[in-house]
Scaffold this motif. Structure first.
Motif, short mmCIF file in Angstrom:
data_model
loop_
_atom_site.label_atom_id
_atom_site.label_comp_id
_atom_site.label_asym_id
_atom_site.label_seq_id
_atom_site.Cartn_x
_atom_site.Cartn_y
_atom_site.Cartn_z
N PHE A 45 15.92 35.36 61.36
CA PHE A 45 16.13 36.61 62.09
C PHE A 45 17.08 37.52 61.31
CE2 PHE A 45 14.03 34.91 65.75
CZ PHE A 45 13.64 36.03 66.49
N HIS A 46 18.17 36.96 60.81
CA HIS A 46 19.12 37.76 60.05
C HIS A 46 18.47 38.32 58.79
CE1 HIS A 46 23.04 39.15 58.72
NE2 HIS A 46 22.72 38.68 57.53
N LEU A 47 17.75 37.47 58.07
CA LEU A 47 17.07 37.91 56.85
C LEU A 47 16.09 39.03 57.14
CD1 LEU A 47 16.09 37.53 53.86
CD2 LEU A 47 14.51 35.83 54.76
N HIS A 48 15.29 38.87 58.18
CA HIS A 48 14.28 39.88 58.49
C HIS A 48 14.91 41.18 58.96
CE1 HIS A 48 10.65 41.64 60.37
NE2 HIS A 48 10.04 40.99 59.38
N LEU A 74 6.62 36.65 57.22
CA LEU A 74 7.69 37.64 57.21
C LEU A 74 7.18 39.07 57.08
CD1 LEU A 74 9.95 35.43 55.03
CD2 LEU A 74 10.63 36.33 57.25
N ASN A 75 5.87 39.23 56.96
CA ASN A 75 5.29 40.56 56.83
C ASN A 75 4.84 41.08 58.20
OD1 ASN A 75 4.57 42.79 55.33
ND2 ASN A 75 2.48 42.08 55.02
N VAL A 76 5.74 41.01 59.16
CA VAL A 76 5.49 41.51 60.52
C VAL A 76 6.65 42.41 60.92
CG1 VAL A 76 4.08 39.56 61.29
CG2 VAL A 76 6.55 39.44 61.52
N LEU A 102 8.09 42.56 63.97
CA LEU A 102 9.02 41.75 64.75
C LEU A 102 8.89 40.30 64.30
CD1 LEU A 102 8.40 43.19 68.33
CD2 LEU A 102 10.35 43.63 66.84
N ILE A 103 9.97 39.73 63.83
CA ILE A 103 9.91 38.37 63.27
C ILE A 103 9.49 37.34 64.31
CG2 ILE A 103 12.37 37.91 63.61
CD1 ILE A 103 10.17 36.68 60.70
N LYS A 104 9.80 37.58 65.57
CA LYS A 104 9.40 36.63 66.61
C LYS A 104 7.89 36.47 66.67
CE LYS A 104 9.05 39.70 70.53
NZ LYS A 104 9.03 39.68 71.95
N ASP A 105 7.15 37.51 66.25
CA ASP A 105 5.69 37.43 66.22
C ASP A 105 5.17 36.67 65.00
OD1 ASP A 105 5.64 38.94 68.54
OD2 ASP A 105 5.48 40.84 67.44
N GLY A 106 6.04 36.40 64.04
CA GLY A 106 5.60 35.76 62.80
C GLY A 106 5.97 34.30 62.70
N ILE A 107 6.60 33.71 63.72
CA ILE A 107 7.04 32.32 63.66
C ILE A 107 6.15 31.45 64.52
CG2 ILE A 107 8.93 30.71 64.13
CD1 ILE A 107 10.87 33.03 63.68
#
Length: 184
Positions: A23-26, A117-119, A121-126
């Motif tokens: 999350f921090h990275l994104h 990571l190409n999203v 919102l990161i929550k949608d990419g995990i």
């Protein structure tokens, strides 16, 4: 039949720390970079947070009681508990999930995080993947005993197939990764 997965607290803690770092990275970098850039930045984030990890961890394959180094590499293994596979693609494909599941089976780890990571919102990419939730079996994808009756193999849009081999009698075999019926 529903069965609860037994994920130990230390595995959950390693996953939580990994997701926090992601999350921090994104938030800092956003979408649109190469996977290698995200991997380098995530490694720095893990070091900054004091999270034990292995980057580009080699995954050996055991075949006929011999250990083969065939080039499988997990992006990260966090605290020897969680497999982390990074992607920077438009959309995750079934082959990405199959790759992560294969790595989970070969390492014996319970939990894997497949991360795009190409999203925005990161929550949608995990995606959380559990080794126990999938089983692999050989299936016949196409073929006939009479070569004149063989139909060509057509790629299917459902399931996860890995082409294995064409047998001598004309059957096209593959590995199909399916949900484990014991857990559904």
């Amino acid at each position: 039949m529903n069965r609860k997965l037994d994920i130990t607290p230390d595995v959950e803690e390693a996953a939580r720390k990994s997701v926090d770092a992601l999350f921090h990275l994104h938030n800092e970098m956003g979408p649109g970079l190469l996977e290698s850039v995200y991997a380098s930045c995530l490694e720095e984030e893990f070091k900054h947070r004091g999270i034990r990890h292995a980057r580009e961890a080699a995954i050996p394959l055991n075949y006929r009681s011999r250990r083969l180094d065939v080039g499988f590499r997990a992006d990260f293994i966090v605290a020897d508990k969680v497999l982390l596979e990074l992607k920077a693609v438009d959309a995750l494909l079934p082959v990405h999930q199959a790759q992560t599941i294969t790595y989970l089976k070969l390492t014996g780890l319970q939990l894997g995080l497949l991360v795009n990571l190409n999203v925005s919102l990161i929550k949608d990419g995990i995606r959380r993947l559990f080794r126990e939730c999938f089983q692999t079996r050989f299936v016949i994808l196409s073929g006939a005993k009479d070569p004149r009756q063989r139909r060509p193999y057509r790629e299917r849009t459902h399931g996860f197939f890995t082409l294995f081999r064409m047998t001598g009698n004309g059957y096209l075999l593959g590995l199909k990764t399916l949900p484990n019926p014991a857990l559904t």
